[in-house]
Design an enzyme around this catalytic site. Structure first.
Site, PDB file in Angstrom:
ATOM      1  N   LYS A  22       5.127 -48.900  22.687  1.00  0.00           N
ATOM      2  CA  LYS A  22       6.356 -48.685  23.470  1.00  0.00           C
ATOM      3  C   LYS A  22       6.580 -49.839  24.441  1.00  0.00           C
ATOM      4  O   LYS A  22       7.684 -50.373  24.545  1.00  0.00           O
ATOM      5  CB  LYS A  22       6.256 -47.366  24.251  1.00  0.00           C
ATOM      6  CG  LYS A  22       7.356 -47.180  25.278  1.00  0.00           C
ATOM      7  CD  LYS A  22       7.225 -45.882  26.024  1.00  0.00           C
ATOM      8  CE  LYS A  22       6.405 -45.949  27.282  1.00  0.00           C
ATOM      9  NZ  LYS A  22       7.022 -46.670  28.414  1.00  0.00           N
ATOM     10  N   ASN A  23       5.523 -50.212  25.158  1.00  0.00           N
ATOM     11  CA  ASN A  23       5.718 -51.202  26.219  1.00  0.00           C
ATOM     12  C   ASN A  23       5.940 -52.618  25.682  1.00  0.00           C
ATOM     13  O   ASN A  23       6.292 -53.511  26.449  1.00  0.00           O
ATOM     14  CB  ASN A  23       4.529 -51.178  27.194  1.00  0.00           C
ATOM     15  CG  ASN A  23       4.535 -49.909  28.034  1.00  0.00           C
ATOM     16  OD1 ASN A  23       5.478 -49.127  27.971  1.00  0.00           O
ATOM     17  ND2 ASN A  23       3.480 -49.708  28.808  1.00  0.00           N
ATOM     18  N   CYS A 115      11.099 -42.644  40.844  1.00  0.00           N
ATOM     19  CA  CYS A 115      10.185 -42.572  39.704  1.00  0.00           C
ATOM     20  C   CYS A 115       9.079 -41.596  40.001  1.00  0.00           C
ATOM     21  O   CYS A 115       8.681 -41.420  41.142  1.00  0.00           O
ATOM     22  CB  CYS A 115       9.602 -43.952  39.461  1.00  0.00           C
ATOM     23  SG  CYS A 115       8.336 -43.926  38.226  1.00  0.00           S
ATOM     24  N   ARG A 120       8.920 -47.351  42.869  1.00  0.00           N
ATOM     25  CA  ARG A 120       8.770 -48.386  41.844  1.00  0.00           C
ATOM     26  C   ARG A 120       9.772 -49.477  42.141  1.00  0.00           C
ATOM     27  O   ARG A 120      10.817 -49.589  41.509  1.00  0.00           O
ATOM     28  CB  ARG A 120       9.006 -47.762  40.471  1.00  0.00           C
ATOM     29  CG  ARG A 120       8.080 -48.313  39.405  1.00  0.00           C
ATOM     30  CD  ARG A 120       8.045 -47.412  38.214  1.00  0.00           C
ATOM     31  NE  ARG A 120       7.358 -48.008  37.100  1.00  0.00           N
ATOM     32  CZ  ARG A 120       7.116 -47.369  35.980  1.00  0.00           C
ATOM     33  NH1 ARG A 120       7.493 -46.138  35.826  1.00  0.00           N
ATOM     34  NH2 ARG A 120       6.488 -47.974  34.990  1.00  0.00           N
ATOM     35  N   ASP A 305      -2.305 -46.574  32.541  1.00  0.00           N
ATOM     36  CA  ASP A 305      -1.729 -45.571  31.636  1.00  0.00           C
ATOM     37  C   ASP A 305      -2.795 -44.775  30.887  1.00  0.00           C
ATOM     38  O   ASP A 305      -2.502 -43.705  30.348  1.00  0.00           O
ATOM     39  CB  ASP A 305      -0.805 -46.251  30.613  1.00  0.00           C
ATOM     40  CG  ASP A 305       0.471 -46.763  31.258  1.00  0.00           C
ATOM     41  OD1 ASP A 305       0.686 -46.501  32.452  1.00  0.00           O
ATOM     42  OD2 ASP A 305       1.256 -47.441  30.562  1.00  0.00           O
ATOM     43  N   ARG A 397       8.938 -39.562  25.104  1.00  0.00           N
ATOM     44  CA  ARG A 397       9.320 -40.940  25.508  1.00  0.00           C
ATOM     45  C   ARG A 397       8.344 -41.964  24.923  1.00  0.00           C
ATOM     46  O   ARG A 397       8.736 -43.103  24.674  1.00  0.00           O
ATOM     47  CB  ARG A 397       9.288 -41.073  27.044  1.00  0.00           C
ATOM     48  CG  ARG A 397      10.457 -40.431  27.764  1.00  0.00           C
ATOM     49  CD  ARG A 397      10.366 -40.736  29.262  1.00  0.00           C
ATOM     50  NE  ARG A 397      10.014 -42.122  29.459  1.00  0.00           N
ATOM     51  CZ  ARG A 397       9.146 -42.568  30.372  1.00  0.00           C
ATOM     52  NH1 ARG A 397       8.568 -41.738  31.196  1.00  0.00           N
ATOM     53  NH2 ARG A 397       8.880 -43.843  30.467  1.00  0.00           N
TER      54      ARG A 397
END
Ligand code: UD1
Length: 424
Positions: A22-23, A115, A120, A305, A397
């Site tokens: 994803k990132n 966030c 953030r 994460d 997500r």
């Protein structure tokens, strides 16, 4: 509204292919605004990817999916504004800012909202763009950005190696006049992947070994094909799910080097790991050992994460584990939910002490954020009885086919539609 229903204590066993990161794909999709046609392989099916494509469409580009591949066509015309509702759909929408300014010479975007991980801010993004020659004004919750002609290469020392800021600068500076030097840049694998995509499109991005990135600006970028790297955080999550169920899981299509700070933690917990090329096999013991201390750090340190799924596993370890969160202020949102399942966790500012308990029990819980939600799912897989997880849109997500993947290796998990509000 949807929920996951998970009956825990099923041993996970088998093999999973890990989807694209994803990132990586989000900044790459932002960069496709500058490249004409791009073909992005290994593009994961995630709601954040849908949100990025919605932004691309709004800006005048077209995208279509063919299997695991996303084809983006961006013409010369580009709208330079992202409205508030689209900005809010995806927290990392700020990464479009550099691309829009590089393409249009101006941009108007709403300030990203609050966030779930604590404040953030985007000051590093904005300071860097100003150094590249962008004039930025705030106007009733919107940022108006404008440059006089092409952006100008500059020296940009980052006080913190922000991933998003580094990406924004790389994309904007790719088309700037002259050379840009980012000092103390982020070094995450996703940064290397963005550099690989930009370079495939004709950019001149060089990643130095000491945290510097040099970008020699070019006049234009051209179409290219690129394969997105595997999602190291999804990999860490599935390994956590296997560990907490005393399972035996083989992951394929991963880059073990990207997990070099995470894999030793599983070994410390007593798991056996066999790494062979892009394959990792984890065999978990009956008794999980605690983690002495996990400190989240910028890459190559332990990724923030992966902290929450590892914490979920440590809830059932034989002893106490310590976590120190150094990246985000509020990264322990999952803790109250884990406590509902019987976990013993004390949080003091950035430090969490997890005392392992003999068993977790089922509960009705809510997913607090993307990785917190994944942690709660991991805990439910290791808990006695049937748990209900609400607010699973957070998980969607960042995890493709989460429940299908887990079910394919033996989890008892299903997605239910529900109009019921969680009784929390
Ligand atoms: C990215 C990842 C996210 C990951 C994080 C850290 C994406 C889409 N998201 O987020 O999953 O957890 O990196 O590895 O890639 N900061 C500032 N000012 C700024 C920018 C950041 O103070 O202008 C601070 C943040 O508040 C945070 C820290 O820097 O405390 C790290 O943020 P950053 O590296 O920018 O993370 P993101 O790019 O938002």
């Amino acid at each position: 509204m949807e929920k996951f229903v998970i009956e825990g204590k099923k041993r996970l066993e088998g093999s999973l292919a890990v989807h694209g990161a994803k990132n990586s794909v989000l900044p790459i999709l932002a960069a496709t605004l500058l490249t004409g046609e791009s073909v992005i392989h290994n593009c994961p099916r995630l709601t954040d990817v849908d949100a990025a494509c919605n932004i691309l469409h709004y800006l005048g580009a077209q995208s279509k999916r063919e299997g695991d591949c996303m084809i983006v066509q961006s013409g010369n015309d580009c709208c330079c504004c992202i409205p508030d509702d689209l900005m809010r759909m995806m927290r990392s929408s700020i990464v479009f800012l550099g691309a829009i300014i590089a393409k249009c010479g101006k941009a108007r975007i709403s300030l990203p909202g609050g966030c779930e991980l604590g404040p953030r801010p985007i000051d590093l993004h904005l300071d860097a763009l100003e150094r590249l020659g962008v004039v930025i004004e705030e106007d009733h919750g919107y940022l108006n950005c404008r440059s006089q002609g092409r952006l100008q290469g500059a020296k940009i020392p980052l006080p913190f190696p922000s991933v998003g800021a580094t990406e924004n600068i790389m994309i904007a500076a790719a088309l700037a006049q002259g050379e840009t030097l980012i000092q103390n840049a982020a070094r995450e694998p996703e940064i290397q992947d963005l550099a690989a995509f930009l370079n495939a499109c004709g950019a001149k991005v060089q990643i130095g070994s000491g945290g510097d990135i040099t970008i020699a600006g070019v006049e234009r970028l051209h179409p290219a094909e690129h394969r997105v790297i595997a999602d190291r955080i999804a990999a860490a999550t599935y390994l956590s799910a296997a560990a907490i169920t005393h399972g035996d899981l083989t992951l394929t299509g991963v880059c073990p080097e990207h997990l070099s700070a995470v894999l030793p933690c599983f070994e410390e917990m007593g798991c056996r790991l066999a790494v062979d090329g892009s394959i990792i096999r984890l065999t978990a013991p009956q008794r999980l050992e605690p983690l002495r201390c996990v400190r989240t750090m910028p890459y190559p340190g332990f990724p923030t994460d992966a902290q929450s799924p590892l914490m979920a596993v440590s809830c059932l370890a034989y002893g106490s584990s310590l976590f120190v969160e150094n990246i985000f202020e509020s990264r322990y949102k999952q803790v109250p939910e884990l406590r509902r399942m019987g976990a013993d966790i004390k949080v003091e500012s950035r430090v969490a002490l997890v005392k392992g308990v003999p068993s977790l029990h089922s509960a009705t819980v809510r997913c607090t954020d993307l990785r917190g939600g994944a942690a709660i799912a991991v805990a439910a897989l290791g808990a006695e009885g049937e748990s209900e997880l609400f607010e699973i849109e957070h998980i969607d997500r960042g995890y493709e086919a989460f429940e299908q993947n887990l079910a394919s290796i033996g989890a008892n998990i299903r997605r239910d539609c529900t109009s019921q509000k969680p009784m929390l």
